[in-house]
Write an enzyme that holds these catalytic residues in place. Structure first.
Site, PDB file in Angstrom:
ATOM      1  N   HIS A   1      -5.233 137.012  40.267  1.00  0.00           N
ATOM      2  CA  HIS A   1      -6.083 137.801  39.369  1.00  0.00           C
ATOM      3  C   HIS A   1      -6.132 139.236  39.876  1.00  0.00           C
ATOM      4  O   HIS A   1      -6.140 139.469  41.079  1.00  0.00           O
ATOM      5  CB  HIS A   1      -7.504 137.217  39.334  1.00  0.00           C
ATOM      6  CG  HIS A   1      -8.276 137.636  38.131  1.00  0.00           C
ATOM      7  ND1 HIS A   1      -8.950 138.824  38.065  1.00  0.00           N
ATOM      8  CD2 HIS A   1      -8.437 137.037  36.931  1.00  0.00           C
ATOM      9  CE1 HIS A   1      -9.512 138.939  36.872  1.00  0.00           C
ATOM     10  NE2 HIS A   1      -9.220 137.867  36.166  1.00  0.00           N
TER      11      HIS A   1
ATOM     12  N   HIS B   1      -1.693 137.010  30.637  1.00  0.00           N
ATOM     13  CA  HIS B   1      -3.115 137.087  30.254  1.00  0.00           C
ATOM     14  C   HIS B   1      -3.521 135.733  29.649  1.00  0.00           C
ATOM     15  O   HIS B   1      -3.404 134.719  30.316  1.00  0.00           O
ATOM     16  CB  HIS B   1      -3.297 138.279  29.306  1.00  0.00           C
ATOM     17  CG  HIS B   1      -4.708 138.658  28.971  1.00  0.00           C
ATOM     18  ND1 HIS B   1      -5.810 138.163  29.591  1.00  0.00           N
ATOM     19  CD2 HIS B   1      -5.186 139.542  28.035  1.00  0.00           C
ATOM     20  CE1 HIS B   1      -6.910 138.702  29.069  1.00  0.00           C
ATOM     21  NE2 HIS B   1      -6.566 139.541  28.106  1.00  0.00           N
TER      22      HIS B   1
ATOM     23  N   ASP C   1      -7.448 130.165  33.811  1.00  0.00           N
ATOM     24  CA  ASP C   1      -6.464 129.447  32.994  1.00  0.00           C
ATOM     25  C   ASP C   1      -5.955 128.177  33.638  1.00  0.00           C
ATOM     26  O   ASP C   1      -5.354 127.340  32.950  1.00  0.00           O
ATOM     27  CB  ASP C   1      -5.285 130.383  32.687  1.00  0.00           C
ATOM     28  CG  ASP C   1      -5.710 131.480  31.722  1.00  0.00           C
ATOM     29  OD1 ASP C   1      -5.603 132.661  32.096  1.00  0.00           O
ATOM     30  OD2 ASP C   1      -6.192 131.139  30.633  1.00  0.00           O
TER      31      ASP C   1
HETATM   32  C1  SDX Z   1      -6.501 136.116  32.612  1.00  0.00           C
HETATM   33  O1  SDX Z   1      -8.193 140.540  33.738  1.00  0.00           O
HETATM   34  C2  SDX Z   1      -8.870 139.526  33.410  1.00  0.00           C
HETATM   35  O2  SDX Z   1     -10.082 139.474  33.597  1.00  0.00           O
HETATM   36  C3  SDX Z   1      -8.079 138.426  32.725  1.00  0.00           C
HETATM   37  C4  SDX Z   1      -8.810 137.123  32.507  1.00  0.00           C
HETATM   38  C5  SDX Z   1      -9.894 137.263  31.475  1.00  0.00           C
HETATM   39  O3  SDX Z   1     -10.845 136.465  31.500  1.00  0.00           O
HETATM   40  O4  SDX Z   1      -9.712 138.111  30.549  1.00  0.00           O
HETATM   41  O5  SDX Z   1      -9.391 136.685  33.740  1.00  0.00           O
HETATM   42  C6  SDX Z   1      -7.859 136.051  31.991  1.00  0.00           C
HETATM   43  O6  SDX Z   1      -5.632 136.753  32.075  1.00  0.00           O
HETATM   44  C7  SDX Z   1      -6.274 135.444  33.916  1.00  0.00           C
HETATM   45  C8  SDX Z   1      -4.824 135.654  34.475  1.00  0.00           C
HETATM   46  C9  SDX Z   1      -3.871 134.708  33.743  1.00  0.00           C
HETATM   47  N1  SDX Z   1      -2.475 134.987  34.175  1.00  0.00           N
HETATM   48  C10 SDX Z   1      -1.817 134.175  34.977  1.00  0.00           C
HETATM   49  O7  SDX Z   1      -2.286 133.170  35.477  1.00  0.00           O
HETATM   50  C11 SDX Z   1      -0.351 134.587  35.199  1.00  0.00           C
HETATM   51  C12 SDX Z   1       0.006 134.444  36.687  1.00  0.00           C
HETATM   52  N2  SDX Z   1      -0.728 135.439  37.456  1.00  0.00           N
HETATM   53  C13 SDX Z   1      -0.023 136.654  37.812  1.00  0.00           C
HETATM   54  O8  SDX Z   1       0.909 137.096  36.861  1.00  0.00           O
HETATM   55  C14 SDX Z   1      -0.951 137.706  38.394  1.00  0.00           C
HETATM   56  O9  SDX Z   1      -1.742 137.095  39.324  1.00  0.00           O
HETATM   57  C15 SDX Z   1      -1.825 138.521  37.454  1.00  0.00           C
HETATM   58  C16 SDX Z   1      -1.058 139.119  36.354  1.00  0.00           C
HETATM   59  C17 SDX Z   1      -2.914 137.695  36.909  1.00  0.00           C
HETATM   60  C18 SDX Z   1      -2.433 139.644  38.311  1.00  0.00           C
HETATM   61  O10 SDX Z   1      -1.388 140.420  38.688  1.00  0.00           O
HETATM   62  P1  SDX Z   1      -1.511 141.732  39.601  1.00  0.00           P
HETATM   63  O11 SDX Z   1      -2.915 142.077  39.896  1.00  0.00           O
HETATM   64  O12 SDX Z   1      -0.645 142.784  38.976  1.00  0.00           O
HETATM   65  O13 SDX Z   1      -0.893 141.221  40.932  1.00  0.00           O
HETATM   66  P2  SDX Z   1       0.668 141.188  41.283  1.00  0.00           P
HETATM   67  O14 SDX Z   1       1.458 140.568  40.150  1.00  0.00           O
HETATM   68  O15 SDX Z   1       1.065 142.553  41.723  1.00  0.00           O
HETATM   69  O16 SDX Z   1       0.704 140.165  42.505  1.00  0.00           O
HETATM   70  C19 SDX Z   1       0.324 140.581  43.827  1.00  0.00           C
HETATM   71  C20 SDX Z   1       1.079 139.635  44.757  1.00  0.00           C
HETATM   72  C21 SDX Z   1       2.579 139.598  44.481  1.00  0.00           C
HETATM   73  O17 SDX Z   1       3.179 139.210  45.667  1.00  0.00           O
HETATM   74  P3  SDX Z   1       4.193 140.221  46.430  1.00  0.00           P
HETATM   75  O18 SDX Z   1       5.274 140.554  45.403  1.00  0.00           O
HETATM   76  O19 SDX Z   1       3.302 141.448  46.746  1.00  0.00           O
HETATM   77  O20 SDX Z   1       4.663 139.461  47.620  1.00  0.00           O
HETATM   78  O21 SDX Z   1       0.629 138.278  44.532  1.00  0.00           O
HETATM   79  C22 SDX Z   1       1.731 137.500  44.030  1.00  0.00           C
HETATM   80  C23 SDX Z   1       2.756 138.473  43.506  1.00  0.00           C
HETATM   81  O22 SDX Z   1       4.052 137.912  43.569  1.00  0.00           O
HETATM   82  N3  SDX Z   1       1.213 136.689  42.928  1.00  0.00           N
HETATM   83  C24 SDX Z   1       1.677 135.489  42.600  1.00  0.00           C
HETATM   84  C25 SDX Z   1       0.902 135.088  41.501  1.00  0.00           C
HETATM   85  N4  SDX Z   1       0.020 136.034  41.208  1.00  0.00           N
HETATM   86  C26 SDX Z   1       0.219 137.026  42.097  1.00  0.00           C
HETATM   87  N5  SDX Z   1       2.677 134.722  43.139  1.00  0.00           N
HETATM   88  C27 SDX Z   1       2.885 133.530  42.527  1.00  0.00           C
HETATM   89  N6  SDX Z   1       2.191 133.069  41.458  1.00  0.00           N
HETATM   90  C28 SDX Z   1       1.191 133.814  40.928  1.00  0.00           C
HETATM   91  N7  SDX Z   1       0.515 133.359  39.904  1.00  0.00           N
END
Ligand code: SDX
Length: 389
Positions: free
Chosen positions: A275, A233, A326
């Site tokens: 996201h 997050h 971010d």
């Molecule tokens: C914020 O919710 C909000 O509105 C939050 C926010 C706000 O203003 O409050 O926007 C702020 O928190 C932004 C997010 C910051 N976090 C990150 O940047 C951390 C990295 N991102 C991931 O952990 C992920 O994208 C999330 C947590 C943000 C979202 O996760 P989801 O919706 O649970 O998606 P997922 O983890 O199930 O991913 C789906 C697929 C997966 O691939 P497969 O396993 O299906 O092959 O996408 C891939 C993931 O591996 N993936 C990524 C990735 N994000 C998703 N692969 C590599 N790097 C990434 N960053």
């Protein structure tokens, strides 16, 4: 949809869990609207681009708390309330000066916000007014907490807030000990606008869940800070900067494309990307990308920005994943000379406006937040005395 009674359903065939509450609509709100497909974000009726171009962070705070923009008298009153409440109670300052200098800034912020609750005025009998006053005092005091700890841990004198100037201006003044230039103030003010509110993200959900038990606003914001701290997050912006600095440590051989591919190959996430709701470019990332580019050109330090662009292209090519708020906020803050482990605190001192707006909304039409859990354990086991186990 009728309330599902899970008690007598054989759920082996019916997995009713929406892991992470994905896709579950738990509340109605007027605070923001996100179109994840188009990449649109609206705060209480106003598109984020409109606010980025015209508003100040203080106008956005008023908008989120009241669902309308302030007139000039109301804006002056809010600015005066914020200015008059920026200073911290002495015991909170004493804590900041005496705590472990190696403590995580978000942990210090969480503790200090919880502490300022002890020094609020006694309830006035008008709970909503008291909540609104608490929202203003937390918005006023969080920048002071962050700047005070940043200086105390470096052995510098703590700089008291001025009784004039915007939130952005005062934060940079208290942090650096000198008044910021117009460009730096405008950049910080825009970052505060872009991070203020974002629907039912994990920290806002936490805030609303705590509010729903009729607990106080300070408890709700303290809980929200804890949720924002996580790298999935708000903690992602610090992780993005650390990733870029890891590359910068070996700048001559840095290869952002291969770095990205290697991390993906080892199933590691690239922070600042992906996201739960946006399935296209986060509109905030679009604005921050432009800010990062122009700041890097101004400072002449274009490498971190260029690497960011290479990572962005590689993530799109390899995983079709776009950056979130971010990713570019990291290099924007870094260009302002802010230490990476303070980045999430800046996210928090902005988002406190959204959290408190959601608290007020939840409090006005409350129902206890209490989802279900699907029990997958054993049932009706026979007791085994301890000597036989
Ligand atoms: C914020 O919710 C909000 O509105 C939050 C926010 C706000 O203003 O409050 O926007 C702020 O928190 C932004 C997010 C910051 N976090 C990150 O940047 C951390 C990295 N991102 C991931 O952990 C992920 O994208 C999330 C947590 C943000 C979202 O996760 P989801 O919706 O649970 O998606 P997922 O983890 O199930 O991913 C789906 C697929 C997966 O691939 P497969 O396993 O299906 O092959 O996408 C891939 C993931 O591996 N993936 C990524 C990735 N994000 C998703 N692969 C590599 N790097 C990434 N960053």
């Amino acid at each position: 949809m009728a309330q599902q009674n899970l008690d007598n359903i054989d759920t082996t065939e019916h997995p009713y869990i929406n892991k992470g509450l994905e896709g579950i609509v738990a509340f109605s709100t007027t605070k923001s609207f996100i179109d994840g497909q188009k990449g649109d974000l609206i705060y209480a009726g106003y598109n984020i681009d409109t606010l980025a171009e015209n508003a100040t962070f203080e106008e956005v705070c008023f908008l989120l708390w009241n669902d309308r923009l302030p007139n000039s008298t109301e804006l002056e009153e809010l600015n005066n309330s914020l200015k008059s409440q920026r200073s911290l109670p002495q015991p909170v300052l004493d804590y900041i000066k005496s705590t472990n200098k190696k403590a995580e800034p978000m942990a210090v912020l969480r503790t200090a916000v919880s502490m300022i609750a002890d020094f609020q005025d006694a309830p006035s009998g008008d709970a909503e007014k008291d909540n609104r006053d608490d929202a203003i005092s937390m918005t006023a005091q969080m920048p002071t907490i962050i700047a005070a700890f940043a200086r105390a841990r470096s052995g510098k004198e703590i700089v008291a807030p001025l009784d004039n100037g915007s939130t952005a201006f005062n934060f940079l003044y208290m942090l650096n000990g000198e008044k910021p230039g117009e460009e730096a103030e405008k950049t910080m003010d825009l970052c505060l606008i872009l991070h203020a509110e974002h629907g039912m993200n994990a920290s806002t959900f936490t805030c609303r869940a705590i509010c729903s038990t009729e607990s106080d606003m300070f408890s709700a914001v303290t809980g929200a800070i804890g949720a924002l701290k996580g790298p999935l997050h708000g903690g992602a912006n610090t992780a993005v900067m650390n990733m870029l600095l890891e590359m910068d440590a070996n700048a001559e051989t840095a290869d952002p494309v291969q770095f990205t591919k290697d991390r993906l190959a080892s199933k590691k996430k690239i922070m600042g990307f992906g996201h739960r709701v946006y399935k296209t470019f986060d509109p905030r990332a679009r604005l921050l990308r432009g800010m990062s580019k122009s700041l890097s050109e101004e400072t002449g330090q274009t490498e971190l920005y260029e690497w960011s662009e290479s990572i962005l292209k590689t993530m799109k090519d390899e995983k079709n994943i776009d950056p979130n708020v971010d990713f570019f906020s990291a290099t924007v803050y870094y260009s302002l000379g802010i230490e990476p482990d303070l980045f999430t605190c800046i996210f928090a001192m902005s988002r406190v406006s959204g959290w408190t707006a959601h608290y007020l909304e939840q409090d006005a039409n409350n129902r206890l937040v209490r989802p279900r859990a699907l029990y997958i354990g054993e049932k009706n086991l026979d007791w085994t005395p301890v000597e036989e186990r």
